[in-house]
Design an enzyme around this catalytic site. Structure first.
Site, PDB file in Angstrom:
ATOM      1  N   ASN A  52      12.803   8.657  -8.227  1.00  0.00           N
ATOM      2  CA  ASN A  52      13.317   7.991  -7.020  1.00  0.00           C
ATOM      3  C   ASN A  52      12.489   6.785  -6.609  1.00  0.00           C
ATOM      4  O   ASN A  52      12.986   5.885  -5.954  1.00  0.00           O
ATOM      5  CB  ASN A  52      13.386   8.979  -5.855  1.00  0.00           C
ATOM      6  CG  ASN A  52      12.070   9.679  -5.600  1.00  0.00           C
ATOM      7  OD1 ASN A  52      11.609  10.451  -6.432  1.00  0.00           O
ATOM      8  ND2 ASN A  52      11.456   9.406  -4.467  1.00  0.00           N
ATOM      9  N   THR A  60       0.830  -1.213   0.000  1.00  0.00           N
ATOM     10  CA  THR A  60       0.000   0.000   0.000  1.00  0.00           C
ATOM     11  C   THR A  60       0.868   1.268   0.000  1.00  0.00           C
ATOM     12  O   THR A  60       0.337   2.374  -0.054  1.00  0.00           O
ATOM     13  CB  THR A  60      -0.905   0.037   1.257  1.00  0.00           C
ATOM     14  OG1 THR A  60      -0.061  -0.137   2.402  1.00  0.00           O
ATOM     15  CG2 THR A  60      -1.953  -1.055   1.219  1.00  0.00           C
ATOM     16  N   GLY A  61       2.177   1.118   0.100  1.00  0.00           N
ATOM     17  CA  GLY A  61       3.073   2.283   0.184  1.00  0.00           C
ATOM     18  C   GLY A  61       3.507   2.779  -1.184  1.00  0.00           C
ATOM     19  O   GLY A  61       3.177   2.186  -2.222  1.00  0.00           O
ATOM     20  N   CYS A  80      17.875   5.709  -2.488  1.00  0.00           N
ATOM     21  CA  CYS A  80      17.455   6.274  -3.775  1.00  0.00           C
ATOM     22  C   CYS A  80      18.507   7.209  -4.382  1.00  0.00           C
ATOM     23  O   CYS A  80      18.769   7.174  -5.578  1.00  0.00           O
ATOM     24  CB  CYS A  80      16.124   6.989  -3.626  1.00  0.00           C
ATOM     25  SG  CYS A  80      15.931   7.872  -2.081  1.00  0.00           S
ATOM     26  N   GLY A 119      10.437  10.477  -1.426  1.00  0.00           N
ATOM     27  CA  GLY A 119      11.506   9.691  -0.812  1.00  0.00           C
ATOM     28  C   GLY A 119      11.275   9.460   0.670  1.00  0.00           C
ATOM     29  O   GLY A 119      11.899   8.595   1.275  1.00  0.00           O
ATOM     30  N   ARG A 153      21.898  -2.980   4.300  1.00  0.00           N
ATOM     31  CA  ARG A 153      22.778  -2.493   3.224  1.00  0.00           C
ATOM     32  C   ARG A 153      24.261  -2.585   3.547  1.00  0.00           C
ATOM     33  O   ARG A 153      25.081  -2.771   2.660  1.00  0.00           O
ATOM     34  CB  ARG A 153      22.447  -1.027   2.897  1.00  0.00           C
ATOM     35  CG  ARG A 153      21.130  -0.859   2.202  1.00  0.00           C
ATOM     36  CD  ARG A 153      20.883   0.601   1.891  1.00  0.00           C
ATOM     37  NE  ARG A 153      19.496   0.816   1.536  1.00  0.00           N
ATOM     38  CZ  ARG A 153      18.843   1.954   1.711  1.00  0.00           C
ATOM     39  NH1 ARG A 153      19.471   3.004   2.235  1.00  0.00           N
ATOM     40  NH2 ARG A 153      17.588   2.075   1.371  1.00  0.00           N
ATOM     41  N   ARG A 165      -3.620  -2.568   9.768  1.00  0.00           N
ATOM     42  CA  ARG A 165      -4.410  -1.342   9.556  1.00  0.00           C
ATOM     43  C   ARG A 165      -5.089  -1.305   8.195  1.00  0.00           C
ATOM     44  O   ARG A 165      -6.189  -0.841   8.044  1.00  0.00           O
ATOM     45  CB  ARG A 165      -3.510  -0.093   9.610  1.00  0.00           C
ATOM     46  CG  ARG A 165      -2.913   0.266  10.919  1.00  0.00           C
ATOM     47  CD  ARG A 165      -2.129   1.575  10.772  1.00  0.00           C
ATOM     48  NE  ARG A 165      -0.937   1.460   9.917  1.00  0.00           N
ATOM     49  CZ  ARG A 165       0.248   1.020  10.332  1.00  0.00           C
ATOM     50  NH1 ARG A 165       0.406   0.685  11.583  1.00  0.00           N
ATOM     51  NH2 ARG A 165       1.283   0.920   9.511  1.00  0.00           N
ATOM     52  N   SER A 166      -4.369  -1.782   7.185  1.00  0.00           N
ATOM     53  CA  SER A 166      -4.933  -1.654   5.831  1.00  0.00           C
ATOM     54  C   SER A 166      -5.360  -3.000   5.267  1.00  0.00           C
ATOM     55  O   SER A 166      -5.416  -3.180   4.045  1.00  0.00           O
ATOM     56  CB  SER A 166      -3.952  -0.952   4.910  1.00  0.00           C
ATOM     57  OG  SER A 166      -2.669  -1.428   5.107  1.00  0.00           O
ATOM     58  N   HIS A 221      14.357  12.722  -7.979  1.00  0.00           N
ATOM     59  CA  HIS A 221      15.528  13.295  -7.298  1.00  0.00           C
ATOM     60  C   HIS A 221      16.500  13.851  -8.347  1.00  0.00           C
ATOM     61  O   HIS A 221      16.700  13.238  -9.404  1.00  0.00           O
ATOM     62  CB  HIS A 221      16.279  12.212  -6.513  1.00  0.00           C
ATOM     63  CG  HIS A 221      15.606  11.749  -5.257  1.00  0.00           C
ATOM     64  ND1 HIS A 221      14.402  12.241  -4.809  1.00  0.00           N
ATOM     65  CD2 HIS A 221      15.995  10.813  -4.354  1.00  0.00           C
ATOM     66  CE1 HIS A 221      14.082  11.642  -3.670  1.00  0.00           C
ATOM     67  NE2 HIS A 221      15.023  10.765  -3.371  1.00  0.00           N
ATOM     68  N   ARG A 252      16.308  18.308   0.913  1.00  0.00           N
ATOM     69  CA  ARG A 252      14.918  18.000   0.538  1.00  0.00           C
ATOM     70  C   ARG A 252      14.318  19.227  -0.137  1.00  0.00           C
ATOM     71  O   ARG A 252      14.482  20.351   0.351  1.00  0.00           O
ATOM     72  CB  ARG A 252      14.132  17.659   1.807  1.00  0.00           C
ATOM     73  CG  ARG A 252      12.779  17.088   1.554  1.00  0.00           C
ATOM     74  CD  ARG A 252      12.790  15.701   0.984  1.00  0.00           C
ATOM     75  NE  ARG A 252      13.279  14.701   1.919  1.00  0.00           N
ATOM     76  CZ  ARG A 252      13.565  13.452   1.582  1.00  0.00           C
ATOM     77  NH1 ARG A 252      13.442  13.035   0.340  1.00  0.00           N
ATOM     78  NH2 ARG A 252      14.007  12.596   2.480  1.00  0.00           N
TER      79      ARG A 252
END
Ligand SMILES: NC(=O)c1ccc[n+]([C@@H]2O[C@H](COP(=O)([O-])OP(=O)(O)OC[C@H]3O[C@@H](n4cnc5c(N)ncnc54)[C@H](OP(=O)(O)O)[C@@H]3O)[C@@H](O)[C@H]2O)c1
Length: 340
Positions: A316, A11-12, A130, A161, A99, A39-40, A243, A236
């Site tokens: 991004n 959902t993101g 990103c 982002g 990472r 929640r979703s 980006h 930002r």
């Protein structure tokens, strides 16, 4: 025979884009599960022509699934990625959790596809930040030709982002400027983002840099070459998606700007748009929904012996996250799992 794929965080921002890209690239999917938080539960998401309903990550059994593309943030990743990996499902993770783990490959397929075989130690592959992903796509072919010594990069990073809440914050604050009766205080960001720029992404480190800046340094070394020095300023900006980066590169050997342009034109994942005239370059608005990393403004840096400046723009949510994750899935399929 294709793959049984799980999209975690469907959902993101990144999750939805992964679904779009799996469909666009006709990834060989036999079965697809879409997960989010409780929640979703039951939220509908689209995959090509199909509509799928999200299930709860907390109760999902990963046994028998080939790959799980995670986009849920480090905390939920820490809890659920090891479960998926232990069940034999290879995790491709968008968060920063793994990472820098020496037992987890960090992959940008245009740069270090050979590292995919390192997945087996933990059954996990990490996707880079990103801002790193798009930069290394441009740096790698130039490094192969003239060996990069040092990179100075300033970023102009869009609010997508930081997730869907950040996009909402920019939208609401922008509307509030025209309707001063409603005030929208900064929540996701430390200062108002509408009509502003904020030189602060992620937490501050002891040396005064931010974690986002540190990530660009550490990830470039892991993906391309530990000898490359990187110094970054991450900012930002009030852009929804895309980006941009101003990149100054110092090489061991002289590299002429025309040769640099030719090398980049021939390199995978790159589109060079570099006309020295009004509008002859790419801005974030034009890169949205595209697969490519766009390079413009390639020119010699006359203040040092072996320097090149360039402008680098990419979506991004795509190269910086979802596209790269799907490319890793394609690579893993081609080189290791060999179905489809
Ligand atoms: N956006 C980018 O450019 C970008 C680039 C590289 C990496 N990333 C990384 O990708 C990840 C996702 O980012 P995003 O921008 O897509 O964030 P987002 O738009 O805020 O979406 C977050 C997703 O994670 C789910 N989620 C959060 N906590 C959960 C939990 N405890 N259990 C199950 N699901 C949970 C949310 O589900 P609900 O809807 O149910 O809350 C939603 O689907 C982050 O790690 C981010 O750092 C993002």
């Amino acid at each position: 025979m294709g793959y049984r794929i799980v999209v975690v965080g469907a959902t993101g921002n990144v999750g939805r884009e992964m679904l779009n890209i799996l469909a666009e690239r006709q990834f060989p999917v036999d079965e697809l599960a879409v997960l989010a938080s409780r929640r979703s539960l039951g939220t509908e998401v689209t995959f090509g022509e199909k509509t799928l309903t999200t299930k709860d990550l907390d109760t999902f059994d990963f046994t028998g699934w080939d790959m799980a593309l995670f986009a849920v943030g480090s905390e939920a990743t820490k809890k659920y990625a090891p479960k998926a990996a232990a069940a034999g499902c290879v995790v491709i993770d968008n968060s920063s959790l793994y990472r820098y783990d020496p037992d987890v490959p960090l992959i940008v397929p245009e740069c270090n596809p050979q590292d995919v075989h390192g997945y087996a130690k933990k059954n996990i592959i990490a996707n880079p930040n990103c801002s790193t992903a798009q930069m290394v796509v441009a740096l790698k072919p130039l490094h192969d030709r003239a060996k990069i010594k040092r990179v100075v990069v300033s970023t102009y990073q869009s609010v997508s982002g930081s997730g869907k809440e950040a996009m909402e914050e920019l939208w609401e604050q922008t509307k509030a400027v025209y309707n001063p009766t409603s005030e929208v205080p900064a929540k996701v960001y430390p200062k108002e983002i509408a009509f502003n720029v904020i030189p602060h992404i992620d937490v501050f480190m002891e040396d005064g840099s931010t974690k986002e800046e540190w990530k660009m340094v550490a990830e470039t070394k892991k993906i391309i070459d530990p000898s490359i020095k990187v110094t970054a300023t991450c900012v930002r900006v009030p852009v929804f998606v895309g980006h941009s980066e101003s990149v100054n590169i110092e090489f061991e050997e002289f590299l002429d700007e025309d040769e640099a342009r030719d090398i980049l034109r021939e390199s995978p994942g790159i589109m060079v748009i570099d006309k020295r005239e009004d509008g002859g370059y790419v801005t974030p608005k034009e890169c949205v929904g595209d697969f490519a990393t766009f390079i413009s403004r390639i020119r010699q840096d006359s203040t040092i012996d072996n320097g090149i400046n360039l402008w680098c723009v990419s979506d991004n949510l795509r190269k910086g996250a979802a596209l790269n994750a799907v490319q890793i899935a394609e690579l893993l399929g081609r080189e290791v799992l060999k179905k489809g």
